[in-house]
Design a protein around this motif. Structure first.
Motif, PDB file in Angstrom:
ATOM      1  N   ASP A 296       0.808  -1.232   0.000  1.00  0.00           N
ATOM      2  CA  ASP A 296       0.000   0.000   0.000  1.00  0.00           C
ATOM      3  C   ASP A 296       0.835   1.274   0.000  1.00  0.00           C
ATOM      4  N   MET A 297       2.035   1.201  -0.577  1.00  0.00           N
ATOM      5  CA  MET A 297       2.880   2.382  -0.723  1.00  0.00           C
ATOM      6  C   MET A 297       3.284   2.567  -2.192  1.00  0.00           C
ATOM      7  N   PRO A 298       2.335   2.453  -3.127  1.00  0.00           N
ATOM      8  CA  PRO A 298       2.717   2.505  -4.549  1.00  0.00           C
ATOM      9  C   PRO A 298       3.337   3.823  -4.977  1.00  0.00           C
ATOM     10  N   SER A 299       2.921   4.932  -4.351  1.00  0.00           N
ATOM     11  CA  SER A 299       3.475   6.230  -4.755  1.00  0.00           C
ATOM     12  C   SER A 299       4.971   6.305  -4.459  1.00  0.00           C
ATOM     13  N   ILE A 300       5.385   5.688  -3.338  1.00  0.00           N
ATOM     14  CA  ILE A 300       6.812   5.654  -3.012  1.00  0.00           C
ATOM     15  C   ILE A 300       7.550   4.798  -4.039  1.00  0.00           C
ATOM     16  N   GLY A 301       6.953   3.673  -4.420  1.00  0.00           N
ATOM     17  CA  GLY A 301       7.565   2.816  -5.424  1.00  0.00           C
ATOM     18  C   GLY A 301       7.690   3.502  -6.767  1.00  0.00           C
ATOM     19  N   ILE A 302       6.650   4.195  -7.190  1.00  0.00           N
ATOM     20  CA  ILE A 302       6.697   4.896  -8.476  1.00  0.00           C
ATOM     21  C   ILE A 302       7.761   5.984  -8.453  1.00  0.00           C
ATOM     22  N   ALA A 303       7.798   6.761  -7.367  1.00  0.00           N
ATOM     23  CA  ALA A 303       8.807   7.823  -7.251  1.00  0.00           C
ATOM     24  C   ALA A 303      10.211   7.239  -7.196  1.00  0.00           C
ATOM     25  N   ALA A 304      10.372   6.094  -6.506  1.00  0.00           N
ATOM     26  CA  ALA A 304      11.683   5.424  -6.465  1.00  0.00           C
ATOM     27  C   ALA A 304      12.090   4.985  -7.860  1.00  0.00           C
ATOM     28  N   GLY A 305      11.138   4.427  -8.606  1.00  0.00           N
ATOM     29  CA  GLY A 305      11.429   4.036  -9.973  1.00  0.00           C
ATOM     30  C   GLY A 305      11.795   5.220 -10.846  1.00  0.00           C
ATOM     31  N   MET A 306      11.173   6.353 -10.604  1.00  0.00           N
ATOM     32  CA  MET A 306      11.453   7.566 -11.372  1.00  0.00           C
ATOM     33  C   MET A 306      12.793   8.184 -11.003  1.00  0.00           C
TER      34      MET A 306
END
Length: 447
Positions: A296-306
């Motif tokens: 439930d932390m997808p925004s952190i994952g997306i930002a990490a990927g970016m």
């Protein structure tokens, strides 16, 4: 872009998709919550950000009727759906606004009226082994602007997360690999049973391979390091060639003793893909993005990927905590694995991480002659994961078909790939589902 080696129809579709998005003021991105889905979303969001296009992301654990209702209610002018959508192409096509679908799962409807739909299967390419959601998203990104080649490392996290590297880089993945290697964005190095990073930590947390007596056992880890006169602070990079060979041999011997198949042993030592611009390897990055999405932390994952360094650090911490829970879940599955005639299954309601645990049980703990089903009944709509092996596929097993048919027989939905599929069912229909999927798999083997 230079699309030599890519199907001409795919290039045309990607060009149409790029033109549809170019000039849009805002795009709503929908994606899946696993490593491939988060990687896909990160690639698309970075592409949009560079182009000055506003965006919002929504991450789903599955695309079922309730999620489609959410998309319809959002009523956006323009959307991109990545690593999802193959089973709902007709409904997405009927939406009011513009839509681009970048998926790789088994085909349903293939024709669209106005939505742009790219899927490896449409061009005779296997979406299970030769092109994942992140691959399709990356190909869109470099079609949109060739300067987006530097996003290739994110795509490798998706490929490894979806285990599309096990037979080597094939199809569309090979195109991305060759281009990224030429640009110094990826390096392929020989694989090893030894986990990358700090050995004491990684051996303790290692679930692929899951080494009985070592994984999750601090005394076992210490004993192994002492046996080779290795320091607690030893890392993969600090080992000499001789030390690596000895440690690898000991791990291999333990895996053979616990009954791991030859095919799985070979998978454990497949080529690794280092990401010089990210100072890590693709498997580590995939683990971080997957943990963020599933916790439930997808925004952190997306930002990490970016490429956000703070989010990458936070993601690594989420991954570390998630791996502790996964270890507990694997132990529970090991103790409560139920054998049926043609399948084996476990209940992950308390632990979550059903798909990851399912893979570990299939590969290192359970009966290799039966597909594994993981059941999570934490919500009224229970979530399911399934795993098979390539030898099982050779015997006729197709979990995409089995899960789709069994889930639908009890009022649910299912699908995915032959070797790994998922689904959702009413929680009270669990036993009916298990009986049905057991029958289907048995029939597949006989036929």
């Amino acid at each position: 872009m230079d699309g030599s080696g890519l199907p001409s129809k795919l290039l045309t579709t990607l060009s149409v998709a790029a033109e549809k998005i170019r000039g849009q003021p805002f795009v709503h991105v929908y994606s899946h919550y696993d490593a491939d889905g988060i990687s896909s979303a990160a690639i698309i969001c970075k592409t949009l950000a560079r182009a000055g296009i506003g965006f919002r992301t929504t991450i789903f654990p599955v695309l079922d009727p309730p999620q489609m209702d959410t998309i319809r209610q959002d009523n956006e002018d323009c959307i991109i759906i990545t690593d999802l959508g193959a089973s709902y192409v007709d409904q997405i096509d009927a939406l009011r606004g513009e839509a681009v679908i970048l998926d790789h799962h088994t085909l349903g409807v293939t024709e669209t009226r106005k939505a742009v739909y790219a899927n490896p299967h449409l061009y005779g390419i296997d979406g299970m082994t030769s092109g994942c959601g992140a691959t399709m998203s990356f190909l869109f990104a470099i079609t949109f602007d060739e300067r987006n080649w530097d996003l290739a490392p994110i795509a490798f996290a998706g490929m490894i997360g979806d285990r599309q590297h096990l037979k080597g880089m094939l199809g569309l993945n090979e195109f991305v690999f060759e281009g990224a290697k030429k640009r110094g964005l990826v390096q392929d190095v020989p694989g090893s049973f030894i986990p990358y990073g700090d050995l004491s930590t990684e051996l303790f947390n290692c679930t692929d391979p899951y080494i009985c007596g070592i994984t999750g056992n601090p005394d076992g880890v210490m004993g192994l390091l002492e046996e080779l006169d290795l320091k607690i602070s030893s890392t993969y990079d600090s080992l000499t060639d001789e030390e690596r060979q000895k440690l690898s041999s000991i791990i291999a011997a333990r895996l053979i003793k616990q009954g791991v198949s030859r095919d799985k042993l070979e998978e454990c030592v497949v080529t690794r893909y280092m990401l010089p611009t990210r100072n890590t390897d693709a498997r580590v990055l995939a683990g971080i993005l997957d943990a963020c999405g599933r916790n439930d932390m997808p925004s952190i994952g997306i930002a990490a990927g970016m490429g956000d360094p703070e989010c990458l650090k936070m993601g690594a911490e989420i991954d570390a905590e998630a791996r502790k829970n996964i270890l507990a879940g694997i132990r529970n599955a090991e103790e409560n694995l139920t054998q049926m005639e043609n399948i084996q299954w476990f209940d992950s309601t308390l632990s979550g991480s059903t798909g990851i645990i399912c893979g570990a049980v299939m590969s290192y703990i359970g009966d290799p002659s039966k597909p594994t089903i993981g059941y999570n009944g934490a919500e009224p709509t229970a979530m399911l994961s399934s795993r098979a092996t390539f030898p099982l596929l050779d015997k006729g097993v197709d979990m995409a078909v089995a899960m789709k048919q069994a889930c639908e027989s009890v009022g649910g939905n299912g699908g995915g790939h032959k070797i790994a599929a998922g689904g959702s069912i009413p929680r009270e229909r669990r036993d009916d589902f298990l009986k049905k999927v057991d029958e289907i798999v048995g029939s597949q083997k006989k036929n």
